[in-house]
Scaffold this motif. Structure first.
Motif, PDB file in Angstrom:
ATOM      1  N   LEU A   1      34.057  48.330  56.984  1.00  0.00           N
ATOM      2  CA  LEU A   1      33.453  47.034  57.302  1.00  0.00           C
ATOM      3  C   LEU A   1      34.018  46.508  58.615  1.00  0.00           C
ATOM      4  N   ALA A   2      35.340  46.595  58.768  1.00  0.00           N
ATOM      5  CA  ALA A   2      36.001  46.113  59.989  1.00  0.00           C
ATOM      6  C   ALA A   2      35.551  46.897  61.224  1.00  0.00           C
ATOM      7  N   ARG A   3      35.214  48.162  61.034  1.00  0.00           N
ATOM      8  CA  ARG A   3      34.764  48.985  62.158  1.00  0.00           C
ATOM      9  C   ARG A   3      33.296  48.761  62.494  1.00  0.00           C
ATOM     10  N   GLY A   4      32.647  47.857  61.775  1.00  0.00           N
ATOM     11  CA  GLY A   4      31.282  47.493  62.118  1.00  0.00           C
ATOM     12  C   GLY A   4      30.189  48.288  61.427  1.00  0.00           C
ATOM     13  N   LYS A   5      30.557  49.077  60.423  1.00  0.00           N
ATOM     14  CA  LYS A   5      29.521  49.809  59.689  1.00  0.00           C
ATOM     15  C   LYS A   5      28.588  48.822  58.998  1.00  0.00           C
ATOM     16  N   LYS A   6      27.329  49.210  58.882  1.00  0.00           N
ATOM     17  CA  LYS A   6      26.360  48.373  58.175  1.00  0.00           C
ATOM     18  C   LYS A   6      26.725  48.330  56.697  1.00  0.00           C
ATOM     19  N   MET A   7      26.467  47.180  56.067  1.00  0.00           N
ATOM     20  CA  MET A   7      26.818  47.000  54.659  1.00  0.00           C
ATOM     21  C   MET A   7      26.189  48.082  53.772  1.00  0.00           C
TER      22      MET A   7
ATOM     23  N   MET B   1      56.729  54.296  40.122  1.00  0.00           N
ATOM     24  CA  MET B   1      55.567  53.448  40.353  1.00  0.00           C
ATOM     25  C   MET B   1      55.641  52.854  41.762  1.00  0.00           C
ATOM     26  N   HIS B   2      54.516  52.844  42.428  1.00  0.00           N
ATOM     27  CA  HIS B   2      54.456  52.284  43.772  1.00  0.00           C
ATOM     28  C   HIS B   2      54.556  50.760  43.709  1.00  0.00           C
ATOM     29  N   ARG B   3      55.233  50.185  44.665  1.00  0.00           N
ATOM     30  CA  ARG B   3      55.422  48.743  44.720  1.00  0.00           C
ATOM     31  C   ARG B   3      54.102  47.985  44.796  1.00  0.00           C
ATOM     32  N   ILE B   4      53.113  48.553  45.479  1.00  0.00           N
ATOM     33  CA  ILE B   4      51.823  47.877  45.646  1.00  0.00           C
ATOM     34  C   ILE B   4      51.150  47.637  44.296  1.00  0.00           C
ATOM     35  N   PHE B   5      51.403  48.482  43.292  1.00  0.00           N
ATOM     36  CA  PHE B   5      50.756  48.343  41.994  1.00  0.00           C
ATOM     37  C   PHE B   5      51.098  47.009  41.332  1.00  0.00           C
ATOM     38  N   THR B   6      52.310  46.521  41.582  1.00  0.00           N
ATOM     39  CA  THR B   6      52.748  45.276  40.937  1.00  0.00           C
ATOM     40  C   THR B   6      52.574  44.051  41.845  1.00  0.00           C
ATOM     41  N   LYS B   7      52.042  44.260  43.029  1.00  0.00           N
ATOM     42  CA  LYS B   7      51.705  43.139  43.928  1.00  0.00           C
ATOM     43  C   LYS B   7      50.441  42.472  43.413  1.00  0.00           C
ATOM     44  N   SER B   8      50.326  41.180  43.650  1.00  0.00           N
ATOM     45  CA  SER B   8      49.102  40.502  43.251  1.00  0.00           C
ATOM     46  C   SER B   8      48.003  40.783  44.278  1.00  0.00           C
ATOM     47  N   VAL B   9      46.787  40.863  43.784  1.00  0.00           N
ATOM     48  CA  VAL B   9      45.636  41.044  44.670  1.00  0.00           C
ATOM     49  C   VAL B   9      45.580  39.871  45.648  1.00  0.00           C
ATOM     50  N   ALA B  10      45.919  38.684  45.137  1.00  0.00           N
ATOM     51  CA  ALA B  10      45.890  37.468  45.957  1.00  0.00           C
ATOM     52  C   ALA B  10      46.858  37.534  47.138  1.00  0.00           C
ATOM     53  N   SER B  11      47.931  38.316  47.019  1.00  0.00           N
ATOM     54  CA  SER B  11      48.901  38.405  48.120  1.00  0.00           C
ATOM     55  C   SER B  11      48.363  39.252  49.275  1.00  0.00           C
ATOM     56  N   VAL B  12      47.402  40.121  49.004  1.00  0.00           N
ATOM     57  CA  VAL B  12      46.847  41.008  50.025  1.00  0.00           C
ATOM     58  C   VAL B  12      45.482  40.514  50.515  1.00  0.00           C
ATOM     59  N   TYR B  13      44.770  39.826  49.653  1.00  0.00           N
ATOM     60  CA  TYR B  13      43.413  39.366  49.954  1.00  0.00           C
ATOM     61  C   TYR B  13      43.297  38.625  51.295  1.00  0.00           C
ATOM     62  N   PRO B  14      44.195  37.663  51.592  1.00  0.00           N
ATOM     63  CA  PRO B  14      44.082  36.964  52.889  1.00  0.00           C
ATOM     64  C   PRO B  14      44.207  37.904  54.091  1.00  0.00           C
ATOM     65  N   MET B  15      44.949  38.995  53.934  1.00  0.00           N
ATOM     66  CA  MET B  15      45.084  39.966  55.022  1.00  0.00           C
ATOM     67  C   MET B  15      43.762  40.707  55.244  1.00  0.00           C
ATOM     68  N   TYR B  16      43.080  41.023  54.147  1.00  0.00           N
ATOM     69  CA  TYR B  16      41.751  41.630  54.256  1.00  0.00           C
ATOM     70  C   TYR B  16      40.803  40.672  54.978  1.00  0.00           C
ATOM     71  N   VAL B  17      40.812  39.398  54.563  1.00  0.00           N
ATOM     72  CA  VAL B  17      39.931  38.394  55.177  1.00  0.00           C
ATOM     73  C   VAL B  17      40.227  38.282  56.669  1.00  0.00           C
ATOM     74  N   ALA B  18      41.506  38.165  57.034  1.00  0.00           N
ATOM     75  CA  ALA B  18      41.895  38.014  58.440  1.00  0.00           C
ATOM     76  C   ALA B  18      41.463  39.230  59.255  1.00  0.00           C
TER      77      ALA B  18
ATOM     78  N   GLY C   1      34.721  40.004  63.382  1.00  0.00           N
ATOM     79  CA  GLY C   1      33.394  39.384  63.323  1.00  0.00           C
ATOM     80  C   GLY C   1      32.685  39.533  61.985  1.00  0.00           C
ATOM     81  N   ARG C   2      33.400  39.947  60.962  1.00  0.00           N
ATOM     82  CA  ARG C   2      32.808  40.053  59.627  1.00  0.00           C
ATOM     83  C   ARG C   2      33.203  38.817  58.822  1.00  0.00           C
ATOM     84  N   THR C   3      32.654  38.682  57.603  1.00  0.00           N
ATOM     85  CA  THR C   3      32.882  37.459  56.835  1.00  0.00           C
ATOM     86  C   THR C   3      33.568  37.733  55.496  1.00  0.00           C
ATOM     87  N   GLU C   4      34.130  36.673  54.938  1.00  0.00           N
ATOM     88  CA  GLU C   4      34.720  36.781  53.602  1.00  0.00           C
ATOM     89  C   GLU C   4      33.641  37.099  52.570  1.00  0.00           C
ATOM     90  N   ASP C   5      32.431  36.580  52.771  1.00  0.00           N
ATOM     91  CA  ASP C   5      31.329  36.896  51.850  1.00  0.00           C
ATOM     92  C   ASP C   5      31.085  38.406  51.791  1.00  0.00           C
TER      93      ASP C   5
END
Length: 115
Positions: free
Chosen positions: A101-107, A1-18, A24-28
């Motif tokens: 999204l980070a590369r600026g593609k339209k939603m 099993m990959h280690r990422i499977f047992t990581k919490s979503v919350a542990s990675v989420y702030p990295m996505y936001v950052a 120039g994109r938003t958390e929304d």
């Protein structure tokens, strides 16, 4: 099993936001991507983040968008449509949407809205 499977979503989420805010994109917009992919509304997503839900449990409870098969391309040098492990493929779908999204593609393009 990959280690990422047992990581919490919350542990990675702030990295996505950052990553997105740096571009120039938003958390929304990130929440919108999560909602589209998983079928979770924002309240449910926030509950999973607060509860420390692992990626394995998070995706086990998700109702994937019927259009996920339209997600294609390369993440970490691997074509997402060729990933054999179903859970890893779901994770890479999420990564791919965040990258777009980070590369600026339209939603509308990120969420595979028909023209």
């Amino acid at each position: 099993m990959h280690r990422i499977f047992t990581k919490s979503v919350a542990s990675v989420y702030p990295m996505y936001v950052a990553k997105l805010e740096k571009k120039g994109r938003t958390e929304d917009e990130l929440v919108e991507v999560f909602e589209w992919l998983t079928g979770f509304d924002e309240a449910t997503l926030r509950r999973h983040l607060a509860d420390g839900t692992t990626f394995q449990d998070f995706f086990a409870q998700a109702h994937l968008n019927p259009n996920v098969s339209l997600i294609s391309g390369v993440v970490c040098g691997i074509r997402v449509e060729e990933i054999e492990d179903p859970l890893m493929q779901k994770l890479r779908y999420l990564d791919k949407l965040v990258d777009e999204l980070a590369r600026g593609k339209k939603m509308e393009k990120v969420l595979r809205v028909p023209a």
